[in-house]
Design a protein around this motif. Structure first.
Motif, mmCIF file in Angstrom:
data_model
loop_
_atom_site.group_PDB
_atom_site.id
_atom_site.type_symbol
_atom_site.label_atom_id
_atom_site.label_comp_id
_atom_site.label_asym_id
_atom_site.label_seq_id
_atom_site.Cartn_x
_atom_site.Cartn_y
_atom_site.Cartn_z
ATOM 1 N N SER A 36 0.868 -1.176 0.000
ATOM 2 C CA SER A 36 0.000 0.000 0.000
ATOM 3 C C SER A 36 0.904 1.226 0.000
ATOM 4 O O SER A 36 2.126 1.104 0.047
ATOM 5 C CB SER A 36 -0.922 0.011 1.222
ATOM 6 N N LEU A 37 0.305 2.399 -0.012
ATOM 7 C CA LEU A 37 1.104 3.620 0.047
ATOM 8 C C LEU A 37 1.768 3.795 1.407
ATOM 9 O O LEU A 37 2.718 4.556 1.534
ATOM 10 C CB LEU A 37 0.235 4.845 -0.258
ATOM 11 N N SER A 38 1.283 3.074 2.406
ATOM 12 C CA SER A 38 1.836 3.257 3.751
ATOM 13 C C SER A 38 2.577 2.047 4.294
ATOM 14 O O SER A 38 3.136 2.116 5.390
ATOM 15 C CB SER A 38 0.727 3.656 4.726
ATOM 16 N N GLY A 39 2.630 0.922 3.550
ATOM 17 C CA GLY A 39 3.345 -0.228 4.077
ATOM 18 C C GLY A 39 3.318 -1.428 3.158
ATOM 19 O O GLY A 39 2.778 -1.385 2.051
ATOM 20 N N CYS A 40 3.923 -2.517 3.657
ATOM 21 C CA CYS A 40 3.971 -3.752 2.883
ATOM 22 C C CYS A 40 4.083 -4.937 3.832
ATOM 23 O O CYS A 40 4.314 -4.773 5.029
ATOM 24 C CB CYS A 40 5.156 -3.754 1.910
ATOM 25 N N PHE A 41 3.914 -6.129 3.269
ATOM 26 C CA PHE A 41 4.177 -7.353 4.017
ATOM 27 C C PHE A 41 5.407 -7.997 3.399
ATOM 28 O O PHE A 41 5.450 -8.257 2.196
ATOM 29 C CB PHE A 41 3.001 -8.328 3.977
ATOM 30 N N LEU A 42 6.418 -8.217 4.224
ATOM 31 C CA LEU A 42 7.691 -8.793 3.806
ATOM 32 C C LEU A 42 7.758 -10.232 4.290
ATOM 33 O O LEU A 42 7.719 -10.489 5.491
ATOM 34 C CB LEU A 42 8.843 -7.976 4.405
ATOM 35 N N VAL A 43 7.816 -11.181 3.355
ATOM 36 C CA VAL A 43 7.925 -12.594 3.708
ATOM 37 C C VAL A 43 9.378 -12.881 4.062
ATOM 38 O O VAL A 43 10.259 -12.766 3.211
ATOM 39 C CB VAL A 43 7.464 -13.496 2.539
ATOM 40 N N THR A 44 9.630 -13.222 5.325
ATOM 41 C CA THR A 44 10.994 -13.488 5.779
ATOM 42 C C THR A 44 10.960 -14.383 7.017
ATOM 43 O O THR A 44 10.011 -14.334 7.793
ATOM 44 C CB THR A 44 11.751 -12.183 6.100
ATOM 45 N N THR A 45 11.987 -15.187 7.168
ATOM 46 C CA THR A 45 12.112 -16.002 8.378
ATOM 47 C C THR A 45 13.056 -15.349 9.381
ATOM 48 O O THR A 45 13.330 -15.915 10.434
ATOM 49 C CB THR A 45 12.634 -17.420 8.040
#
Length: 110
Positions: A36-45
């Motif tokens: 989004s314009l204000s964030g993201c979801f980062l796939v990480t372990t």
């Protein structure tokens, strides 16, 4: 009583890789799956802490290079004690130029 998720900006599903790290050195390379314009979801372990600052960078065809600073808002785990599956990142101090680039990138996925 159920909870209603409230976001400042609509979030879209995406699928691309981003360089990221604790500073602008970008030591890691993981997948971004929503934006989004204000964030993201980062796939990480990797084990991140809520409130921790990270830096992200990626290049998109229409948007060019996007460099952001973000703050970890939450970690997602499949079950307690398991390694994280990802982190919700809120972008910090986004310039108008970067906001326009994010819009162009999101239009490409939309």
């Amino acid at each position: 009583m159920g909870t209603i998720e409230q976001r400042r900006h609509p979030r879209i599903n995406v699928d691309f890789f981003a360089d990221w790290g604790w500073g602008p050195e970008y030591d890691f390379y993981d997948r971004v799956t929503s934006l989004s314009l204000s964030g993201c979801f980062l796939v990480t372990t990797r084990d991140l802490a809520s409130g921790q600052e990270i830096y992200l960078k990626w290049t998109a065809e229409r948007a060019g290079t996007i460099t952001l600073r973000g703050e970890v808002r939450y970690l997602l785990r499949v079950m307690e004690g398991a390694p994280p599956t990802g982190a919700g990142i809120e972008f910090v101090n986004v310039s108008e130029d970067i906001r326009k680039r994010l819009n162009a990138l999101m239009e490409n996925f939309g």
